[in-house]
Design an enzyme around this catalytic site. Sequence first.
Site, short mmCIF file in Angstrom:
data_model
loop_
_atom_site.label_atom_id
_atom_site.label_comp_id
_atom_site.label_asym_id
_atom_site.label_seq_id
_atom_site.Cartn_x
_atom_site.Cartn_y
_atom_site.Cartn_z
N GLY A 146 0.83 -1.21 0.00
CA GLY A 146 0.00 0.00 0.00
C GLY A 146 0.85 1.25 0.00
O GLY A 146 0.61 2.19 0.76
N THR A 188 1.26 3.52 -2.31
CA THR A 188 0.94 4.61 -3.24
C THR A 188 0.43 5.88 -2.56
O THR A 188 0.29 6.92 -3.21
CB THR A 188 -0.12 4.16 -4.28
OG1 THR A 188 -1.18 3.50 -3.58
CG2 THR A 188 0.50 3.23 -5.30
N SER A 221 -4.01 0.29 14.57
CA SER A 221 -4.70 1.57 14.77
C SER A 221 -5.07 1.68 16.24
O SER A 221 -5.12 0.66 16.94
CB SER A 221 -5.98 1.56 13.92
OG SER A 221 -6.85 2.59 14.29
N TYR A 249 -14.29 -2.32 11.05
CA TYR A 249 -12.95 -1.73 10.98
C TYR A 249 -12.20 -2.01 12.29
O TYR A 249 -11.05 -2.48 12.27
CB TYR A 249 -13.03 -0.22 10.71
CG TYR A 249 -11.66 0.43 10.67
CD1 TYR A 249 -10.79 0.17 9.62
CD2 TYR A 249 -11.23 1.25 11.71
CE1 TYR A 249 -9.51 0.72 9.59
CE2 TYR A 249 -9.95 1.81 11.68
CZ TYR A 249 -9.10 1.54 10.62
OH TYR A 249 -7.84 2.09 10.60
N LYS A 263 -8.74 -4.27 12.92
CA LYS A 263 -7.53 -3.70 13.53
C LYS A 263 -7.20 -4.38 14.87
O LYS A 263 -6.03 -4.52 15.22
CB LYS A 263 -7.68 -2.18 13.68
CG LYS A 263 -7.66 -1.45 12.32
CD LYS A 263 -6.36 -1.72 11.56
CE LYS A 263 -6.21 -0.95 10.28
NZ LYS A 263 -4.93 -1.18 9.60
N GLU A 306 -5.51 9.90 2.91
CA GLU A 306 -6.76 9.63 2.18
C GLU A 306 -7.73 8.80 3.02
O GLU A 306 -8.82 8.45 2.56
CB GLU A 306 -6.45 8.83 0.90
CG GLU A 306 -5.70 9.60 -0.16
CD GLU A 306 -5.35 8.72 -1.37
OE1 GLU A 306 -5.61 7.50 -1.34
OE2 GLU A 306 -4.81 9.25 -2.33
N PHE A 307 -7.31 8.46 4.25
CA PHE A 307 -8.08 7.53 5.09
C PHE A 307 -9.57 7.89 5.19
O PHE A 307 -10.44 7.06 4.89
CB PHE A 307 -7.44 7.49 6.49
CG PHE A 307 -8.16 6.65 7.49
CD1 PHE A 307 -7.92 5.29 7.57
CD2 PHE A 307 -9.09 7.20 8.36
CE1 PHE A 307 -8.60 4.49 8.49
CE2 PHE A 307 -9.77 6.42 9.28
CZ PHE A 307 -9.53 5.07 9.35
#
Length: 251
Positions: free
Chosen positions: A8, A10, A139, A152, A156, A188-189
């Site tokens: 990841g 990018t 996280s 989510y 995590k 961008e999260f």
Amino acid sequence: MKTILITGATSGIGEACANLFSENGYQLIITGRRKDKLEKLADNLSSQYNCPVLALNFDIADQVACENAISNLPSQFKKIDVLLNNAGLAAGLNPIQEGLLSDWEAMIDINLKGLLYVTRLVAPVMTAQKYGHIVNISSVAGKENYANGNVYCATKHAVDSLSQTMRIDLLQHGVKVTNIAPGMVETEFSLVRFKGDEKRAKNVYSGLIPLSAHDIAEAIYWAVSRPDHVNISDIVITPKAQANATTTLRK
Ligand code: 8X3
């Protein structure tokens, strides 16, 4: 020259780490789903830092693609010192009874299954060479739970748990494992979580100074650059204005 594999890469924390590790003399294997961004990043890194970069364009949620990409590395990149399991996302923020199955599946497939697919391919490289360092991006949502965070938070928490168990399994092989638990980082999260709703995404960070991706990259680089006998197990990092997953000070 040491090698780091970053999933990841990018955008966000992955991209910041790609820059910081190249600046510090690493060669890079970067992975990502967005071909254009990945290739642009690879070009920038090799011209700016003069470091070898291998860009692997695939989706870590696709197990066969992971295998094709990682089990056929060019010899120069076969020795991996650091694996940064960074790829992940939040999709949606709905109460459990209204959650979208496609959001849940995306989070489980990328945050959890993707991390496992890549780890399963890279960990044997590290155990065979008797050294290596795996860094998992979890996280604060892997330490605590918050309203509508359901799946989510679950993914995590699973990453946090995997960091602990990986550390046990890899102990006898000389492989270190670090868990990173960031709070609010402006990347961008939130834009991804809210499916491109810029106003809603911006609102998450309104009235406070969030962390930057570079702040997290610095913590990761610090953890990885400790002497060999030191293992940093876990780092929880939030903005000064965030006490925990749900308590913030906004002005
Ligand atoms: C990102 C932090 O608090 O938005 O994982 O879940 S939070």
